[in-house]
Design an enzyme around this catalytic site. Structure first.
Site, PDB file in Angstrom:
ATOM      1  N   GLU A 112     -37.904  19.302 -85.966  1.00 20.69           N
ATOM      2  CA  GLU A 112     -37.441  20.584 -85.423  1.00 20.69           C
ATOM      3  C   GLU A 112     -37.327  20.543 -83.903  1.00 20.69           C
ATOM      4  OE1 GLU A 112     -40.257  23.475 -86.893  1.00 20.69           O
ATOM      5  OE2 GLU A 112     -40.155  22.672 -88.943  1.00 20.69           O
ATOM      6  N   LYS A 114     -38.232  21.818 -80.305  1.00 18.54           N
ATOM      7  CA  LYS A 114     -39.361  22.592 -79.758  1.00 18.54           C
ATOM      8  C   LYS A 114     -38.781  23.616 -78.785  1.00 18.54           C
ATOM      9  CE  LYS A 114     -44.062  22.157 -78.061  1.00 18.54           C
ATOM     10  NZ  LYS A 114     -44.077  22.908 -76.816  1.00 18.54           N
ATOM     11  N   ASP A 116     -38.359  26.571 -76.183  1.00 18.59           N
ATOM     12  CA  ASP A 116     -39.150  26.888 -75.001  1.00 18.59           C
ATOM     13  C   ASP A 116     -39.160  28.399 -74.755  1.00 18.59           C
ATOM     14  OD1 ASP A 116     -40.682  26.500 -72.833  1.00 18.59           O
ATOM     15  OD2 ASP A 116     -39.093  25.745 -71.532  1.00 18.59           O
ATOM     16  N   TYR A 226     -40.573  29.419 -87.543  1.00 21.90           N
ATOM     17  CA  TYR A 226     -40.772  28.018 -87.910  1.00 21.90           C
ATOM     18  C   TYR A 226     -42.083  27.733 -88.624  1.00 21.90           C
ATOM     19  CZ  TYR A 226     -42.885  28.428 -83.240  1.00 21.90           C
ATOM     20  OH  TYR A 226     -43.598  28.851 -82.150  1.00 21.90           O
ATOM     21  N   LYS A 314     -42.283  15.044 -76.586  1.00 23.61           N
ATOM     22  CA  LYS A 314     -41.777  15.678 -75.358  1.00 23.61           C
ATOM     23  C   LYS A 314     -40.511  14.972 -74.901  1.00 23.61           C
ATOM     24  CE  LYS A 314     -44.462  18.668 -73.517  1.00 23.61           C
ATOM     25  NZ  LYS A 314     -44.185  20.096 -73.569  1.00 23.61           N
ATOM     26  N   CYS A 408     -30.455  39.531 -39.594  1.00 25.03           N
ATOM     27  CA  CYS A 408     -29.562  38.825 -40.516  1.00 25.03           C
ATOM     28  C   CYS A 408     -29.079  37.535 -39.838  1.00 25.03           C
ATOM     29  CB  CYS A 408     -28.378  39.722 -40.870  1.00 25.03           C
ATOM     30  SG  CYS A 408     -27.085  38.854 -41.775  1.00 25.03           S
ATOM     31  N   CYS A 411     -25.106  38.091 -39.086  1.00 25.16           N
ATOM     32  CA  CYS A 411     -24.523  39.084 -38.184  1.00 25.16           C
ATOM     33  C   CYS A 411     -25.536  39.655 -37.187  1.00 25.16           C
ATOM     34  CB  CYS A 411     -23.879  40.216 -38.987  1.00 25.16           C
ATOM     35  SG  CYS A 411     -25.082  41.300 -39.759  1.00 25.16           S
ATOM     36  N   CYS A 426     -29.666  42.703 -45.509  1.00 31.30           N
ATOM     37  CA  CYS A 426     -28.992  42.960 -44.244  1.00 31.30           C
ATOM     38  C   CYS A 426     -28.383  44.351 -44.369  1.00 31.30           C
ATOM     39  CB  CYS A 426     -27.902  41.905 -44.032  1.00 31.30           C
ATOM     40  SG  CYS A 426     -26.626  42.438 -42.885  1.00 31.30           S
ATOM     41  N   CYS A 432     -20.979  42.897 -41.786  1.00 34.39           N
ATOM     42  CA  CYS A 432     -21.599  41.570 -41.861  1.00 34.39           C
ATOM     43  C   CYS A 432     -20.624  40.595 -42.520  1.00 34.39           C
ATOM     44  CB  CYS A 432     -22.892  41.637 -42.670  1.00 34.39           C
ATOM     45  SG  CYS A 432     -23.592  40.017 -42.965  1.00 34.39           S
TER      46      CYS A 432
END
Ligand code: IVH
Length: 670
Positions: A112, A114, A116, A226, A314, A408, A411, A426, A432
């Site tokens: 199967e 795995k 996450d 599962y 893994k 910023c 600008c 900003c 800007c």
């Protein structure tokens, strides 16, 4: 039908549609038809609450927020898995199993992916959902019943079948969010100027652990089952039987699960999943190999926290170690300032990564990230890479903590963080250049005005040269404007002017989307196109009260729309676009397949059946689950079912994936 019968009928019908969608990836109605059924049920239940069922789909949402989750003890502990890091450790696992079972024969395994996400247990009594919990520490978890009930893929009542579902059955599975839904959700959050989620796993975990189920209900959570805990009468004796049984009860199961024999099959499966991992629409971090027979599982038993009969293989890590060369503050179209780490380029699972998002100041502080630090970065699916943690041992004492700038960086206007907002912004919305660039790039992009040949680079040049500042300026560009720019040949200038000109005749929803009104996404723009019949004057004078009466337009959106059109600068710019020749065409594409009925069968290389369905429906077609003499086309994938035979018998026109591609390009098959 009397009201009671009607309620029963609608309840069953809606749950069946959930199963078609989540268990079989084969929806038979459109989202709006689904909503219509739900609203119909809601209104009858309101009138006749005495007939409303406990398992009614309308009861998935609506529960009151809790202040704290109760704890639930799992009747059988939810174990974790030992890891195998490579082929050799999988070989050792198989040898160990054979030794413990005292056999030389090949063992049968369930293989199967795995997933996450996060593990949960859902408990049914006499076929009815009673409660559910997170894995927690394996012994005790949190009672997240109300939140689990909002996940449409979890049936509130198990389907009728030949299985005996009396008494208690505990099903276990993984709650997750797929990449497409995750992207959409983050885009929506960006529009709403909310903090975006780092990755699908965090988002799924955070969503499931909300104290207010209404929030969970708005997150696109999915589940794949599962494993099984307690089963009083179900009488399942192998993992294969379980995987076959669950969909029949309405519980979704991952479609990559396979039964194999011996180590060769295990290695083949592990390599196969490694190779397709990056093409999946959800994150996996390994494969799970389980001894198929429950009797043999019992014989093998458990270590303290993990069973001897299963192992997680893994997959190669999507994490790498590298160094942060610099941190820059990038300014988006809404003014949001996002810190981005510039990295010493590193190969992560086959992709060279040189940037990682640091999200915001709080994240930087929490992880204590500094320029010059050595860090572990991770890439998940097609999500932007992020820093997992700093390797503190390798830190130079001269590395100073980092603060986002007070001004910023583009600008020089002040930046501001509103109360309760994780994002620094900003405040110079109008001038800007970074915000103007962001807005313009959005305006010309694929989902908006779709102006061919006008990409990010050109927009940057046009703004840096002060040739454009607001949307209507794009339509005013002349040959001589473009001629002065770097590396602009006669042919490209003509092409660009041509595509700008062509784009002037566009769909209303594209233009609206291009304006970038806060909280208003692609779908809402399509609704507004329909509702206002391409009349921008009518839309711009609509009040928030009248807007929020439109189905699927909420109060927040209505308010945003009203406030956008209350700004005279916005109105002037739109009027100027119209003066420059902007017109809205009838949405022809959606009529192209009107009256045509499609049936989809088999599996496809590049798209899932539900994606194909969505596309066909967007083009006006109807997608049905079964072939009849009224079917116009059968869309045929690999390993088709009985629909192929039936379509052939009835002489229905059949198109394959290539035919489908030309269909999507706009050619009607003949
Ligand atoms: S079986 C003892 N099957 O992996 C059996 N788990 O490390 C353990 N997981 O907490 C559960 N995909 O969150 C199983 N196909 C799968 C799985 C899976 C993901 C997760 C689950 C569990 C963890 C165990």
């Amino acid at each position: 039908m009397d009201p009671q019968e009607k309620i029963l009928f609608l309840t069953q019908k809606i749950e069946q549609h959930n199963i078609d969608y989540y268990v079989y990836d084969n929806p038979k109605i459109s989202d709006s038809e689904y909503d219509k059924l739900l609203r119909e049920l809601e209104s009858i239940e309101k009138e006749y609450p005495q007939f409303s069922l406990e398992t009614s789909p309308t009861k998935r949402i609506g529960a009151q927020p809790t202040s704290k989750f109760k704890t639930i003890e799992h009747s059988i502990p939810m174990l974790s898995l030992a890891n195998a890091m490579n082929h050799q450790e999988l070989i050792d696992f198989d040898l160990q199993i054979k030794k413990l079972l005292n056999t030389n024969n090949s063992i049968e395994y369930s293989m199967e992916p795995k997933l996450d996400g996060l593990a949960v247990e859902v408990v049914y009594k006499d076929g009815q959902f009673i409660y559910g919990s997170t894995r927690g520490d394996g012994v005790k978890g949190e009672d997240v019943s109300l939140n689990l009930k909002t996940i449409k893929a979890i049936p509130l009542k198990l389907l009728d079948s030949d299985y005996d579902t009396s008494g208690i059955i505990e099903f276990r599975g993984e709650v997750f969010i797929n990449h497409a839904d995750f992207k959409k959700l983050n885009q929506k959050r960006e529009n709403e100027e909310k903090q975006i989620f780092a990755n699908p796993r965090n988002c799924a975990a955070g969503s499931l652990r909300q104290l207010n189920p209404k929030i969970t209900a708005n997150r696109p959570l999915r589940i794949n089952f599962y494993s099984i805990g307690l089963q009083e009468n179900l009488n399942i004796n192998t993992q294969k039987e379980l995987i076959d049984c669950m969909p029949k009860l309405g519980l979704p199961v991952n479609n990559l699960i396979k039964i194999g024999k011996g180590i060769d099959d295990i290695i083949k499966y592990y390599d196969k999943l490694e190779s397709i991992r990056n093409n999946l629409d959800y994150d996996i971090d390994g494969v799970v190999i389980k001894v198929n027979s429950f009797d043999e599982q019992k014989q093998l038993g458990e270590r303290s926290r993990s069973p001897r009969w299963a192992i997680a293989g893994k997959l190669k890590s999507q994490q790498e170690t590298t160094k942060i060369i610099d941190i820059i503050a990038s300014v988006g179209r809404t003014g949001a300032i996002t810190p981005v780490a510039k990295l010493d380029p590193v190969n992560v699972g086959g992709v060279i990564v040189s940037n990682a998002t640091l999200h915001n100041q709080d994240e930087i502080n929490r992880k204590d990230i500094r320029i010059n630090d050595t860090v572990i970065i991770q890439r998940a699916g097609d999500v932007i890479p992020e820093v997992v943690k700093v390797i503190k041992d390798k830190r130079d004492k001269n590395n100073h903590s980092y603060q986002l700038p007070n001004l910023c960086p583009i600008c020089n206007s002040p930046t501001k963080r509103a109360e309760g907002d994780a994002v620094l912004r900003c405040i110079n919305k109008k001038e800007c250049p970074a915000q103007i660039k962001g807005r313009m790039k959005h305006f010309v992009s694929k989902n908006c005005m779709d102006i061919d040949g006008v990409g990010d680079k050109l927009i940057n040049m046009l703004i840096d040269n002060k040739l454009i500042n607001r949307y209507s300026d794009i339509f005013k560009l002349s040959y001589s404007d473009l001629e002065g720019l770097e590396r602009m040949a006669d042919k490209s200038i003509r092409n660009i002017l041509d595509s700008i000109n062509t784009s002037k005749n566009t769909e209303f929803s594209r233009f609206l989307n291009g304006l970038g009104i806060r909280n208003v996404g692609t779908h809402a723009c399509k609704l507004l196109e329909k509702e206002f019949d391409r009349d921008i004057t009518k839309l711009s004078s609509a009040t928030k009260e009248s807007l929020s009466k439109i189905h699927e337009i909420g109060e927040i959106m209505a308010e945003s729309i009203e406030s956008y059109f209350n700004n005279q600068n916005h109105i002037d710019d739109i009027n100027e676009c119209i003066n420059q020749g902007l017109t809205f065409k009838e949405n022809k594409i959606s009529k192209q397949f009107n009256g045509l009925s499609f049936v989809i069968t088999g599996s496809f290389k590049n798209l899932s059946r539900s994606q194909i369905k969505k596309i066909l429906e967007e083009l006006g077609g109807r997608v049905s689950g079964s072939v009849s003499k009224n079917t116009s086309y059968l869309v045929l994938g690999e390993n088709p079912g009985s629909k192929f035979k039936k379509a052939s018998e009835l002489g229905i026109q059949i198109i394959d994936e290539n035919g489908l591609n030309s269909l999507l390009k706009g050619d009607l098959p003949n």
